[in-house]
Scaffold this active site. Structure first.
Site, PDB file in Angstrom:
ATOM      1  N   GLU A   1       0.832  -1.209   0.000  1.00 41.10           N
ATOM      2  CA  GLU A   1       0.000   0.000   0.000  1.00 41.10           C
ATOM      3  C   GLU A   1       0.868   1.262   0.000  1.00 41.10           C
ATOM      4  O   GLU A   1       0.520   2.265  -0.603  1.00 41.10           O
ATOM      5  CB  GLU A   1      -0.961   0.001   1.197  1.00 41.10           C
TER       6      GLU A   1
ATOM      7  N   HIS B   1       1.754   2.168  -3.491  1.00 39.60           N
ATOM      8  CA  HIS B   1       0.688   2.959  -4.135  1.00 39.60           C
ATOM      9  C   HIS B   1       0.766   4.406  -3.653  1.00 39.60           C
ATOM     10  O   HIS B   1       0.621   5.341  -4.441  1.00 39.60           O
ATOM     11  CB  HIS B   1      -0.689   2.409  -3.743  1.00 39.60           C
TER      12      HIS B   1
ATOM     13  N   HIS C   1       3.446   6.360  -5.311  1.00 34.92           N
ATOM     14  CA  HIS C   1       3.081   6.665  -6.692  1.00 34.92           C
ATOM     15  C   HIS C   1       2.194   7.919  -6.725  1.00 34.92           C
ATOM     16  O   HIS C   1       2.327   8.777  -7.583  1.00 34.92           O
ATOM     17  CB  HIS C   1       2.320   5.459  -7.267  1.00 34.92           C
TER      18      HIS C   1
END
Ligand SMILES: [Zn+2]
Length: 682
Positions: A471, A474, A477
């Site tokens: 996670e 992510h 990102h």
């Protein structure tokens, strides 16, 4: 009302504690009305001559205002659900669906975008701007811009109904999960369960004013029983309750049955695809993904299945033989986790449970931060003065060269009224706003880990550590983007089957000695994970990886075929059975209703897209192999990854970004090697 409504105020971070269900609908109504008026006004002038700022940035501003109000509402609905909030949330869904359909089918707006894309100025746009225009025009087509009015209306009806059905799917799953508990008063029934799990179950009982222990279907509780409970009947009972949630089977059969919703969702998706000129929903799903055709996806998955099935068969044969040695000759689904753990212990003298002591949450976080600080040249510090939705919530800031980059919230532990699973949600996008100010990104990172027990910090299993890294990938990102246009910033505009690249990529550091040295430390002594435990852990890395691979492939092929063959007369269960016959080595009981809880595809964004995990794992494994070559904590390689992938968001096609980082197109070798699915490993 609007004066007092916190959702309509300017704020930096959402004032979570002040947001109440009665604020939701009036705020959304007001913003939708304002946005509609602003769009009409925009298009009343000469829409064909709007420049980037006049058109794209104006729309971004309107979306950002809507997102600022809606993001905290949908977040709270997921992590602090209540009947009142749920009602308020659901009252807004059709309004939002209608609004988005209207925008997607607004002809003058479409023409304004087309004119901008064809204008002389467009030649001078940067690559992110060009990609955004291209994707926006594509999305107008996928919203039915070219359809006759009657079909456009049907498109809108379908979207509205889908948003209602998928939300109800999620609610029923949450309700079914909460509805079942098992009260234990005789501790002997908990034989085999570790102390941490018993303490959780005791706390759960106390919270309901009961003595003894309460087993629930929240993941940490379910997992503990399936992995450790010596009592086979107890395992069977809990397995049955869990794997029949929200279905026509099991202890609460028919009460929260998602079955009819699933059939209607699939029919509507099929109708939607046909309306837009696609053969089926899988084809529609690929229109905005990296994969080029349904054949390409299926042959990719089937090829992996053929390669991994012999490994899975071997894993299962070993497990059965091991269980038989212990006197169990009919291995059932509720025995698999239990005997797997016993086999892992006997083969590697290593249990998930004993490793917990080396992964206290603060050590894991400081190690995780040290790794990304080294790789990406950022600094992370905790902030303490902020408004939280639950006492467990923590907030962190990322800085780079002394400058603010972004912030993220952690909501890490399982609790009642919180949706299961783990996810990252981009709560605010990085973008340059209409006044020229740079808005910094904010992310919500949500997990369902085992909470702390009295006198001990939260101690994570290695699986939980891996989920946290996933996670966080992510999150990076979303947060480390350098794009300043909302449409391609962070994960926005990234093809869905490339979205799992940065997340699965981060998991690799949980398996590297250099990474483990940073994230592990005994919660009492502070000592790092001893070398011999580390060696055993690494040796056990690919334990049963064949079984795990075919399970993921079963989900992926099931999802894809479900959306590619709707209308051929088969039920969801029949499709699943056919896929299992092809791919699976272990057949669950006929009453298992796994699909009724498959929220990824029925309530999330993974419909005809669950294959994305494996697809992106080819990319993430191969990207990581450059770190294996150059050093897993090599800052130069880290910076290269950051600039080629993390910084660029949806500004370019994922293949181009990958090639820029790796110097060539991806190869499947690294994935097979990391998963132990190569001949040498067999
Ligand atoms: Zn993910």
């Amino acid at each position: 009302m609007s004066q007092a409504n916190p959702l309509l105020q300017e704020f930096d971070l959402p004032p979570y504690s002040q947001i109440h269900p009665e604020h939701v609908e009036p705020a959304i109504d007001a913003i939708l009305a304002d946005n509609r008026a602003a769009i009409s006004e925009l298009l009343a002038r000469d829409p064909q001559s709007l420049d980037w700022d006049g058109l794209v940035l104006s729309l971004d501003e309107l979306n950002a205002r809507l997102g600022r109000a809606w993001s905290p509402v949908s977040h709270l609905n997921a992590v602090c659900n209540s009947p009142e909030l749920r009602a308020a949330y659901e009252a807004c869904l059709p309004k939002l669906s209608q609004y988005w359909t209207e925008l997607g089918q607004n002809r003058p707006l479409f023409e304004a975008y087309a004119a901008l894309a064809a204008s002389p100025a467009a030649a001078g746009f940067d690559v992110a701007q060009k990609t955004i225009l291209e994707h926006t025009l594509r999305d107008f087509r996928l919203s039915g811009i070219d359809l006759p009015a009657e079909q456009q209306q049907r498109y809108g009806e379908i979207q509205m109904r889908l948003s209602e059905l998928t939300s109800r799917f999620s609610n029923q799953l949450l309700d079914a999960t909460q509805a079942w508990t098992k009260h234990i008063t005789d501790e002997r029934r908990l034989a085999g369960l570790p102390e941490s799990a018993r303490a959780q179950m005791q706390q759960a009982a106390q919270a309901k004013g009961l003595d003894g222990w309460l087993i629930s279907l929240e993941f940490p509780s379910y997992y503990a029983v399936m992995t450790y409970a010596d009592d086979r009947a107890l395992r069977e009972e809990v397995y049955t309750a869990y794997s029949t949630r929200a279905s026509d089977q099991g202890p609460n059969a028919g009460q929260f049955d998602n079955g009819p919703l699933m059939a209607e969702i699939l029919d509507l998706r099929q109708e939607l695809a046909k309306l837009l000129g696609f053969a089926h929903y899988a084809e529609l799903s690929l229109a905005s993904k990296m994969a080029e055709s349904t054949e390409q996806v299926l042959s990719f998955l089937r090829d992996l299945a053929v390669r991994s099935k012999p490994f899975a068969e071997r894993d299962l044969a070993e497990l059965k033989a091991f269980a038989a040695e212990q006197g169990l000759n009919d291995l059932q689904s509720w025995d698999v986790g239990y005997y797997s753990e016993k086999l892992r212990q006997s083969r590697y003298s290593l249990s998930q449970e004993e490793l917990r002591a080396w992964f206290p949450i603060d050590k894991v976080l400081s190690g995780l931060f040290a790794i990304v600080q080294k790789l990406y040249g950022i600094e992370i510090r905790e902030l303490h003065d902020f408004d939280r939705w639950h006492p467990d919530v923590r907030l962190f800031e990322i800085r780079e060269n002394g400058e603010h980059v972004g912030r993220f919230f952690f909501d890490l532990y399982a609790r009642a009224n919180k949706r299961g699973g783990a996810w990252m949600d981009g709560a605010r996008d990085r973008r340059r706003d209409a006044s020229g100010r740079l808005v910094s990104p904010v992310a919500n990172l949500v997990c369902n880990f085992t909470p702390a027990s009295p006198g001990k910090p939260a101690l994570l299993t290695h699986d939980e550590v891996t989920t946290l890294f996933h996670e966080f990938g992510h999150g990076l990102h979303h947060l480390l983007t350098r794009v300043e246009h909302a449409g391609a910033s962070g994960i926005n505009g990234v093809a869905w089957d490339a979205v799992e690249l940065p997340s699965q990529f981060m998991e690799n550091w949980c398996w590297e000695p250099d990474g483990l040295a940073l994230i592990s430390g005994h919660y009492e002594s502070g000592e790092p994970l001893p070398r011999e435990k580390l060696d055993r852990m690494l040796a056990a890395k690919n334990f049963q990886s064949g079984l795990m691979m075919v399970r993921q492939l079963e989900f992926s092929i099931f999802d894809f075929e479900l959306h590619a063959t709707r209308g051929d007369g088969r039920s969801v269960l029949e499709v699943l059975d056919a896929v299992r016959a092809q791919v699976a080595v272990l057949q669950p009981p006929a009453w298992n209703r796994f699909a009724n809880g498959f929220a990824h595809i029925f309530a999330g964004g993974y419909a005809a897209g669950y294959y994305s995990y494996k697809w992106a794992e080819v990319l993430s494994a191969d990207a990581f192999s450059r770190f294996e070559e150059e050093g897993v904590l090599n800052p130069a390689t880290g910076r290269a990854f950051r600039e080629a992938i993390l910084a660029r968001g949806g500004s370019q096609e994922p293949m181009a970004l990958f090639v820029e980082f790796r110097g060539r197109e991806p190869s499947i070798d690294a994935l097979l090697r990391h998963s132990g699915l190569t001949e040498q490993a067999a």
